[in-house]
Design an enzyme around this catalytic site. Structure first.
Site, PDB file in Angstrom:
ATOM      1  N   GLY A  35       8.274  46.257 -60.330  1.00  0.00           N
ATOM      2  CA  GLY A  35       8.803  44.899 -60.147  1.00  0.00           C
ATOM      3  C   GLY A  35       8.792  44.427 -58.702  1.00  0.00           C
ATOM      4  O   GLY A  35       9.042  43.246 -58.432  1.00  0.00           O
ATOM      5  N   ARG A  91      23.320  26.050 -44.792  1.00  0.00           N
ATOM      6  CA  ARG A  91      24.678  25.508 -44.930  1.00  0.00           C
ATOM      7  C   ARG A  91      25.715  26.522 -44.466  1.00  0.00           C
ATOM      8  O   ARG A  91      26.775  26.175 -43.977  1.00  0.00           O
ATOM      9  CB  ARG A  91      24.974  25.151 -46.388  1.00  0.00           C
ATOM     10  N   GLN A  92      25.383  27.810 -44.678  1.00  0.00           N
ATOM     11  CA  GLN A  92      26.315  28.866 -44.251  1.00  0.00           C
ATOM     12  C   GLN A  92      25.936  29.266 -42.823  1.00  0.00           C
ATOM     13  O   GLN A  92      25.406  30.335 -42.575  1.00  0.00           O
ATOM     14  CB  GLN A  92      26.231  30.059 -45.219  1.00  0.00           C
ATOM     15  N   LYS A 184      33.307   6.734 -48.028  1.00  0.00           N
ATOM     16  CA  LYS A 184      33.863   7.710 -48.971  1.00  0.00           C
ATOM     17  C   LYS A 184      35.332   7.911 -48.621  1.00  0.00           C
ATOM     18  O   LYS A 184      35.673   8.097 -47.449  1.00  0.00           O
ATOM     19  CB  LYS A 184      33.144   9.040 -48.838  1.00  0.00           C
ATOM     20  N   ASP A 210      18.951   9.961 -48.144  1.00  0.00           N
ATOM     21  CA  ASP A 210      19.800  11.095 -47.789  1.00  0.00           C
ATOM     22  C   ASP A 210      18.889  12.183 -47.217  1.00  0.00           C
ATOM     23  O   ASP A 210      17.670  12.124 -47.376  1.00  0.00           O
ATOM     24  CB  ASP A 210      20.539  11.607 -49.042  1.00  0.00           C
ATOM     25  N   SER A 214      20.633  17.745 -53.784  1.00  0.00           N
ATOM     26  CA  SER A 214      20.826  19.114 -54.273  1.00  0.00           C
ATOM     27  C   SER A 214      21.185  19.072 -55.766  1.00  0.00           C
ATOM     28  O   SER A 214      20.302  19.140 -56.623  1.00  0.00           O
ATOM     29  CB  SER A 214      21.903  19.790 -53.430  1.00  0.00           C
ATOM     30  N   THR A 215      22.451  18.887 -56.076  1.00  0.00           N
ATOM     31  CA  THR A 215      22.823  18.746 -57.494  1.00  0.00           C
ATOM     32  C   THR A 215      22.578  17.317 -57.971  1.00  0.00           C
ATOM     33  O   THR A 215      22.623  17.052 -59.165  1.00  0.00           O
ATOM     34  CB  THR A 215      24.311  19.053 -57.704  1.00  0.00           C
ATOM     35  N   THR A 218      25.808  13.272 -55.442  1.00  0.00           N
ATOM     36  CA  THR A 218      26.045  12.213 -54.448  1.00  0.00           C
ATOM     37  C   THR A 218      25.183  10.985 -54.758  1.00  0.00           C
ATOM     38  O   THR A 218      25.680   9.852 -54.797  1.00  0.00           O
ATOM     39  CB  THR A 218      25.678  12.750 -53.034  1.00  0.00           C
TER      40      THR A 218
END
Ligand code: R5P
Length: 285
Positions: A35, A91-92, A184, A210, A214-215, A218
């Protein structure tokens, strides 16, 4: 210059090679019986300048990128550039809770081990650049994104939040149209209210921009809000189209045009940033 394409950026790498008149290397990729991933660059790299183009959007993409960078070095390349059209894990870039890693530092340091230079595009947080000890360039593709919308009849540009207003404003300046942002207001830890700016939207063609979808949460909220304001047309654009959980299938039917760049290749990658990457590789930025 030899361009080595990773599976995540096959089309973009081919465009860059064409733009630059560079050789597009052939890459074999398969799995060992257990694998694990196997890659092989089937082109002579000795003493050449090599750019490996691919992102770290998934863990698998990241392993492939590191293997290709190492294969380039081991193959005798004189200089190796890691081009990440989408630099994931950015982001992290700091520790939010004790015990967490600084993921974007892990990515940067790992890439540096096998490359002489890193080029990325509109990274989520520029603090990541500070982790590098080799050259690390973050490209802005605002000009390319703006030019795509020239002559598309857009009347005004809207950012879904104040954080993205700078981008909207710059695009507005390039296209000579006004730019605004949606206010906002956080009501509680779960609820955020969005309020349109005090502008007459009726009959106008609006471009929502933007940095990343992502999801899609927004953008979908922003589109729905706009639709209740009497706009004639809504276009949506972002640099990076992640479209987690197939959110593009929810956005597409709501809008007149959905156009993201090819930093992450997909059905809505209508804006190519190959010219920006070619210029950066040629040393113009
Ligand atoms: C926020 O800082 C970003 O600019 C985007 O608005 C956000 O990351 C988009 O995420 P989603 O598509 O999950 O709402």
């Amino acid at each position: 210059m030899i361009i080595v394409p990773a599976s995540s950026s096959l089309d973009l790498a081919a465009r860059v090679a064409k733009d630059m008149g560079a050789t597009l290397a052939e890459v074999d990729k398969k799995r060992f019986p257990d694998g694990e991933m196997y890659v092989r660059i089937n082109s002579e790299l000795k003493n050449s300048e090599v750019a490996v183009i691919g992102n770290n959007r998934s863990d698998e993409d990241f392993v492939e990128l590191l293997l290709l960078l190492n294969a380039s070095k081991e193959g005798g390349a004189a200089k190796v550039t890691a081009v990440l059209p989408y630099f994931g894990y950015s982001r992290q870039h700091m520790i939010y809770k004790p015990g967490e890693p600084v993921s974007s530092k892990v990515m940067t340091k790992s890439l540096e081990n096998f490359s002489d230079r890193i080029i990325c595009v509109e990274i989520h947080d520029e603090e990541t650049l500070g982790f590098a000890s080799h050259p690390f360039v973050n490209l802005s593709v605002i000009n390319t994104s703006s030019e795509f919308f020239r002559n598309k009849g857009v009347d005004l540009i809207l950012s879904p939040d104040d954080g993205g207003y700078e981008r909207a404003k710059k695009m507005g300046e390039i296209l000579s149209i006004p730019a605004y942002y949606i206010n906002k207001k956080r009501i509680d830890s779960k609820t955020v209210e969005m309020h349109l700016p005090d502008v007459d939207f009726s009959g106008r063609s609006v471009l929502l921009v933007d940095d990343i979808i992502s999801t899609g949460g927004t953008i979908i909220k922003a589109v729905n809000l706009l639709k209740s304001s009497g706009v004639s047309k809504v276009s949506v654009s972002a640099v990076h189209g992640i479209f987690a959980k197939d959110s593009d299938s929810k956005i597409k039917p709501l809008v007149d045009l959905l156009a993201v760049s090819d930093t992450i290749e997909g059905a809505h990658s209508l804006i190519s940033i190959s010219g920006d990457i070619s210029r950066a590789l040629a040393g113009d930025v």
